[in-house]
Structures are given as C-alpha cells and as structure tokens.
Scaffold this active site. Structure first.
Site, PDB file in Angstrom:
ATOM      1  N   ASP A   1       0.876  -1.167   0.000  1.00  0.00           N
ATOM      2  CA  ASP A   1       0.000   0.000   0.000  1.00  0.00           C
ATOM      3  C   ASP A   1       0.922   1.229   0.000  1.00  0.00           C
ATOM      4  OD1 ASP A   1      -2.074   1.742   0.016  1.00  0.00           O
ATOM      5  OD2 ASP A   1      -3.118   0.849   1.718  1.00  0.00           O
TER       6      ASP A   1
HETATM    7  C1  BGC Z   1      -4.971   3.312   0.042  1.00  0.00           C
HETATM    8  C2  BGC Z   1      -5.061   2.343  -1.120  1.00  0.00           C
HETATM    9  C3  BGC Z   1      -4.890   3.089  -2.410  1.00  0.00           C
HETATM   10  C4  BGC Z   1      -3.555   3.815  -2.380  1.00  0.00           C
HETATM   11  C5  BGC Z   1      -3.253   4.601  -3.639  1.00  0.00           C
HETATM   12  C6  BGC Z   1      -3.728   4.176  -0.009  1.00  0.00           C
HETATM   13  O1  BGC Z   1      -3.797   5.205   0.920  1.00  0.00           O
HETATM   14  O2  BGC Z   1      -4.998   2.615   1.266  1.00  0.00           O
HETATM   15  O3  BGC Z   1      -6.279   1.665  -1.094  1.00  0.00           O
HETATM   16  O4  BGC Z   1      -4.985   2.218  -3.494  1.00  0.00           O
HETATM   17  O5  BGC Z   1      -3.545   4.732  -1.297  1.00  0.00           O
HETATM   18  O6  BGC Z   1      -4.073   5.707  -3.742  1.00  0.00           O
END
Ligand code: BGC
Length: 816
Positions: free
Chosen positions: A229
């Site tokens: 993530d």
């Molecule tokens: C989120 C993800 C997301 C990623 C990119 C993170 O903060 O938890 O679900 O895909 O950011 O935006």
C-alpha cells in the site's frame, strides 16, 4: 523463471530499480531492454487516474470516469454477474485511460460498523465478499490488465492504520479474514495483491512470510505480484524476502540501494531479487499486451452511465414498507425534502474518489418519475448545524403533499479513508427535522444515503425506508425508479444492522489501544455473533423487501447440492436472493450457529416457479484446525438451511458428513466464552488461551526514544520540547479547523500527519527527504535539537549533491 535470459542482461542496479515506483503511480522503465512503465490507478468503483498532481488521499482531481456504486452498495445485489459486469466496464475505462493495474477491489471484512472505509468493502461475510470480488476481478482482467485485491490483510480500521498491530488467532484469520482473499486469488485469479499498512501479530503484513509465502504463495499458489500500500513499506529487504515485488510510490531509489547493499553484503541471495523481477516482468508484459496494436479506445459515457444506473437499481435495499406505502402511484403529490436530493451522496472519500462523468440528482429527473412535485426544501444543513428557518420551510411544504420523500444520510466528511466514524448516529439536525415532519405529515418515505451501518431509533417515524447506500453517479434516478415501482427492489443487506453500537461484538475492542487491536471476539463477527449469542438486531444480514412475495418449498438434499422450489406469489416480476446457510450440530468445536455457504439470485415473473440448485463446494463444511494447521471437516450432522435472510430460514434439512478424522483443536474448559458464543467480552486470559501466545503490551513504551515506526502522535511524550510543541500545534490546528467547519482539512491533518509513522515522512515525499535526514529529525525529536538539525542540513546537502550528479550523468547518457 520465465524471463531468465532477459534478467541475465540486467545489471543489479537495473533489477533493483524495478522494485519500487518511478513516481507516484508508475513503475520504472528500462528502455534499452524494452521494459515499459506500468501505470497503477485507483480504484474499486471507478478509475482515478491523476493526470497532474498526485496523491493517495483523493485530494487532487483525476480524469473524469464513470463512478459506479462502491462495493458496499453492489454487494447488496448479491449478484456476482453484476460484479463481473462492473468489472468489465471498469476494465474498459482503465484500458481507455492506459492503466495496467487497477487498484481494487477491496475485500476487507467489516469487523466493526465504524471503520471509516466500510463503504469500500463488500461485507461482514467472507464468502459473499470473496464471490463478489472474484466477479469484479474476472471482469477487469478480461481486458488483459490486472486487478489488485486489497488490503492483504486484517486492515479493518482506519485509526492508526499504518502502525496498528492486529492480534488475531489463526483460525479466525483463516476463516474470517483471509477467505475472501483466498477466493479472489483462486477463483478471481487476481494478478496483483496489495499488502496492508498494518501489522499482523507483530509483523508488518508485507514482511510476514507466514502470510505472504506460506499462505499466499505456497497454499493458494499465487504467482502474481504483491505491491505495498502507498507508503506502507517498512523494512524493504524483509519485504523482498517475503516476496513483495513492488514498493509504491517512489522512494527516489533509496530502498533500491538497500536491496543492492543486502545482496552485495551477502545478506540475501540475488536469486530472491531475480524471482521478484521475473514475476513483475510477467505482470508488466501481460498487462502491456492490450496496448500493443490497439488505438486509444473511446468510452461511451452515456452507455456506461446506464450501467451505473442498472447497478444501483439492483443494489438498493427496501428496508421498510408499512401499509405498502411504496411504490408510489403515478400522480402522487410529493414534497421532496433533504439536501441529499439536490446534492447526492454517491461515493465515499479518500483514494477511491472518482471524478464522475455525469451526476444525476433527484430533482433533475423528477419530471420523468410520473410523481407530482409540490416543491423542494433542503430542510437541514448538510454538515450538522441547526437551522430553524430551513426546518420550518420544510414542514410548511410537507403539509401540502400526500407523501414526503425525505432524503437523509451521512455527509462525505464522515465516511472517509484514514478515519473511523465516531458513532453510528445520523446527525441530530436531520432527526429533529424528521420528528417535526412527522407531526405535519404521517406519510414519510425516507431515502437513506450512506455507505455503512447507522442506528435507526427514528425508524418508527417513517412508513417507508429505501436504503440507497452510496448509489454512484446514476443513483438519483435509480432511487426514483424504485420509489415509483419501475424497478422492483431486490437488494439485500450484506451487513447486519444492530439496534445500537453497544451491541456489536467488537464494541469493547475497537479501535484497540495505542499499539495493538485485539480481535477477542474471534470468529464471531456480524451475524455469526448476533445469531449465536441471540442478540436482537434491527435488520439481519441478508434482509431486504420486495414489491412481490416469494414462497420456498420442497427442499431436497444430495451429497453435492441442495435443491428447492421458489415461486413468485405476488403480482409483479421480482428477483429474490436465496441464501444457503450451514450449521454444525456437534458442539465439539465452537462455531457460529450458521454460516453463509452459497447464494443465488433468481428472476421470477408473477406466479412463476423455478427449481433452484445451490451446489456445495470446498468451503461448505470446512473449518480451520489449529492443531493440524489445515482445513478439516468434522464428522457430524449438519443443518442445511435456505433463507431469505440470515434470520428468516424458509427450509431446512440435515445431512451427515464424513470427517477428515483430525484431532479436536481445543480444550473446551479453557474457552468457555467462545463455546457460549457470547464473545463480546472475552478476558485477556481466555483470549490468550485461544491465541496460544501472550498478547503484546498495548500501550506505548514512553521511556523509549522515538524511532522510524513510531507515529507523529507519539511526539506528545517526546524528549524534545520542539517535538512536543509540534504535537500540540497539530492538535490545536485540528481542533481549530473543526471548530470553523473545515472538517475535511482537519481530517487530512489527522490521517496524513498525526497518525503517520516517522518512516512515512521519508517514504511519502518522493525523495525530498531521505532516511539519513529522518535520522536527524529523530535526534531533534528525542532531545538533541542542534545535533539533529546539523545532521539534517548535512544530509540534505549530500542528497542535493547526489541528485545534481545524477542529473548530469542522465543528461550525458541522453546525449550519447
Ligand atoms: C490506500 C489504497 C490506495 C492507495 C493509492 C492508499 O492510501 O490505502 O487503497 O490504493 O492509497 O491511492
């Protein structure tokens, strides 16, 4: 290895460079070897491809895309076909925007109704969530690109999501928190998995060899790519060892160097890196295939909008219909009241936010409904402030109508990534208005817009309740079509509505303490708990009304399936979601009294009967045995139940099943609460009996200096006065912003500063700040202000020099 020859042509630096992003959304390219960058984009219910300024919180605009209803809504359709259709359309749009990996769907369990991101997840039940996700993935990946199931795993709260340690027993982990991922991997065949920010039993998920190697790769045979993530990498080398191919976003090469050093020092073998590169190349090449000869594809915006409308229509849930107030007859005089009628609440906030191509609202389409509007009044302030003038105007309007349509719900700041909700209540100003409206007009139909469970002590004030959830960009029209009966509602709740928050099984253990959260309720989440512990709920899991009625009859069991007849006994065509639940009659192993093991959605004309079959599968009778460390089947009698909800069982029969002969996993005397099913208040000692290890100390150790994985919030007890001042300043600004009504900005401070671990400062600044500079900051935080400051300046200068040199080399290489 498939790309052995190509990998052999790469330098160590080139291989390592592929292991982290080139920028916020793209992977590194190696032109001389024909390796192109991949583009990764959110998200689960629409494409969020940012053309200019990038962020992971949904702050900066993205290219317009169809905003389909989020997962929490679509799961109410209980239609895997619909999931696949949405996946198909998401895939089409992703290809049109030249995306290689679409960052969704999210399949985390709804452990607690307050999790700020529940709107992005499917259900409290792993089987339903997994099947829906598999549908999405099949649809997305039919276009040659990759889906990315997230967030693996046990990411069930937003509070301290980047640092929290989730403590959970192995059986619960497997049965509840991993099953949806398992289905997404095995049946959906997702090519990419996103690891979660949090820790699992003391290890960051992307470094956990148990999770990433033993379960994901060895057991489920996943041969795709694991991406962190955004900003979720802690120890890059440990992540690599666990099989984490890609770290996002860019770290400006800093963590690539860590990999190189680890290989050069012999700490890890180069083959570990090669294997990761091999799997990443497979993803890069296969998802690039679609772009080889095709020209830019056009999206038929109107056609996609219609799909979003159909998706909402199949997912809207009718929760109450006293005196058959609905559907409203054409010509009914209606007062439209509530801010949400004009400005729909149609998606949640955060990284999933989509810039819609079109946005329907109720007022614009009202003329087409056949109803007669006596007018519209907003009735209340969207963000909770009291406004008597608005209330009075709404009541005056309500007097003139046969029926009041009251559009209520949660505002967009309340349901957001990075923050959990503070309560399960709707704002007081809306409830006051509802009460006032009831005094002037008893015929109220409420239309609810929110993506997660709310308490409804107000429900006796309304005769009809249509739950639109977050209905996507075409939701306004879809809801009207349900109200008028052009669409017969067929959605059923994919989560339980308890009477009050205090009734929820994790009430005492959410969101945990400073360091960890203990899943003491074990397997008893959602209906598994309410049902087994006999707790009365407002609306059970699987509940939803229709404008017609259904009769279930003639259940037949065989070894492999259950068959029954279903008749539409009403006057209109309708769809019913029939649900298969299984309960084990033996009490040797503690279990929920019933568990969902199958479902199907059937369309029936008025008076029509169909024979319905729901097959058994590998999950129907299995449980995870912690002694054998395997899935086993207990030899016992099982009750096979067919229900129209989890508490409305229409047909039942029993079947004897042969077991796998495994030893019993538990000592019953050690786990009395779990065997009673009343697991909302388990003691630490009993939880430890279940876990098989001691729970970690849940409070911060305030005597220790702060380090990389401590959060900015911990500056409150830092040795350095400067850090404590910074902490108080952050809290002050947060409170001040809230006070002046800037809740959204206040929330951003909470999630992107307050709860951010220090390492995130280096990981999320795209190379502006590196780890040696962070070391200096930590010195300052821990009381060595001037020494730390000197260190920061020294490292900053070093970094600038390196960056300059790199630029010169790059320019020279270009000229060659
Ligand atoms: C989120 C993800 C997301 C990623 C990119 C993170 O903060 O938890 O679900 O895909 O950011 O935006």
């Amino acid at each position: 290895m498939k790309y052995k020859e190509l990998i052999a042509q790469m330098t160590l630096a080139e291989k390592a460079s592929l292991m982290s992003g080139k920028d916020f959304w793209q992977t590194q390219n190696i032109d001389r070897l024909g390796i192109k960058s991949m583009f990764l984009a959110d998200g689960p219910h629409g494409i969020r491809k940012q053309a200019a300024a990038a962020d992971h919180l949904g702050l900066n605009a993205s290219i317009p895309a169809t905003c389909f209803p989020p997962a929490a809504t679509i799961s109410n359709s209980w239609s895997t076909e619909l999931g696949e259709t949405i996946g198909d359309y998401l895939g089409k749009e992703a290809v049109a925007q030249r995306v290689n990996v679409l960052l969704g769907p999210g399949v985390n369990m709804k452990r607690n109704p307050l999790c700020g991101r529940n709107f992005e997840y499917f259900s409290e039940d792993p089987y339903l969530a997994g099947k829906m996700a598999a549908g999405y993935i099949n649809g997305i990946q039919s276009h040659g690109i990759s889906a990315c199931v997230k967030h693996f795993a046990v990411n069930n709260q937003e509070e301290r999501r980047m640092s929290i340690d989730t403590i959970v027993d192995e059986r619960t982990l497997r049965e509840i928190y991993l099953t949806a991922f398992e289905i997404a991997v095995k049946e959906g065949k997702t090519k990419t998995v996103m690891s979660a920010y949090n820790m699992l039993n003391g290890t960051y998920t992307n470094e956990s060899t148990h999770l990433m190697r033993e379960i994901l790769r060895d057991e489920w045979k996943f041969d795709g790519v694991v991406v962190t993530d955004w900003g979720g990498s802690n120890d890059r080398v440990a992540g690599l060892l666990a099989g984490n191919e890609l770290e996002m976003p860019t770290t400006a090469g800093e963590t690539n160097d860590e990999i190189i050093q680890a290989i050069q020092s012999g700490a890890i073998a180069e083959e570990v890196l090669d294997e990761c590169v091999d799997r990443l190349l497979e993803l890069m090449f296969t998802t690039e295939e679609v772009y080889k000869n095709s020209q830019q594809q056009e999206v038929d915006i109107e056609a996609h909008h219609r799909v979003a409308q159909r998706a909402a229509e199949e997912s809207i849930v009718l929760l109450k219909n006293e005196e058959n107030i609905l559907p409203l007859k054409k010509g009914t005089k209606v007062a439209i009241i509530g801010d949400f009628a004009k400005q729909p609440r149609y998606q949640g906030a955060g990284s999933s936010i989509v810039n819609p191509t079109i946005l329907d609202n109720t007022l614009d389409y009202f003329d087409q409904s056949g109803l007669v509007s006596v007018g519209y009044e907003s009735g209340f302030e969207r963000y909770g402030n009291k406004n008597t003038k608005k209330l009075d105007k709404a009541c005056a309007l309500a007097k003139e109508a046969d029926v009041v349509l009251f559009y209520m719900g949660l505002d967009e700041v309340t349901e957001a990534e990075g923050l959990d909700r503070q309560s399960m209540k709707l704002p007081d100003n809306q409830l006051e208005l509802l009460q006032a409206l009831k005094k002037v007009n008893a015929n109220i139909v409420a239309v609810l817009s929110c993506g997660s469970v709310v308490e409804m002590p107000w429900i006796y004030n309304v005769k009809g309740l249509v739950h639109g959830y977050l209905a996507g960009q075409a939701g306004g029209r879809a809801i009207l079509r349900v109200i008028t009966g052009d669409v017969n509602p067929s959605g059923k709740l994919s989560e339980t509505y308890p009477l009050r928050y205090e009734d929820t099984p994790s009430y005492h253990q959410f969101p945990g303490k400073e360091v960890s959260v203990e899943y003491r309720e074990s397997i008893y989440i959602g209906y598994r708990y309410y049902d087994t512990a006999n707790i009365e709920v407002l609306f059970p899991f699987g509940y939803g009304l229709s404008y017609t009625t259904f009769k279930y009859s003639n259940i037949q069991l065989s070894k492999n399936e259950v068959t029954f007849e279903l008749t539409n006994t009403g006057n209109v065509v309708g769809m019913e979601v029939a649900q298969l639940y299984v309960g084990c009659k033996s009490e040797a192993i503690f279990r929920a009294s019933k568990e969902l093991k199958g479902f199907t959605k059937i369309l029936l004309n008025a008076g029509e009967t169909k024979t319905v079959t729901i097959p058994f599968d590998d999950k129907t009778f299995r449980y995870f045995n912690v002694k054998t460390n395997k899935w086993e089947v207990e030899e016992a009698e099982y009750e096979i139940m067919i229900g129209s909800s989890s508490s409305d069982i229409k047909l039942a029969d029993t079947i004897s099943i042969e077991g796998t002969g495994a030893p019993l996993p538990y000592d019953k005397a050690q786990l009395p609460t779990y065997y009673s099913g009343k697991a909302n208040h388990v003691t630490e000692a009993e939880f430890e009996n279940l876990l098989g290890f001691k729970v970690p100390i849940a409070k911060w150790d305030r005597s220790k200096p702060l380090g990389y994985n401590d959060t900015i919030a911990q500056c409150q007890y830092a040795k350095g006065g400067f850090a404590r001042f910074a902490y108080h300043l952050i809290v002050f600004v947060y409170r001040f912003l809230n006070k002046i009504g800037k809740r959204s900005t206040a929330n951003i401070i909470m999630m992107s500063i307050y709860h951010m671990p220090f390492r995130g400062v280096a990981r999320m600044t795209g190379g502006i700040m590196n780890m040696p500079m962070l070391d200096g900051i930590l010195m300052m935080v821990n009381g060595q202000f001037f020494k730390g400051l000197k260190h920061v300046i020294k490292e900053k200068n070093k970094l600038s020099k390196i960056n300059k040199e790199n630029k010169t080399i790059a320019a020279a290489t270009k000229e060659m």
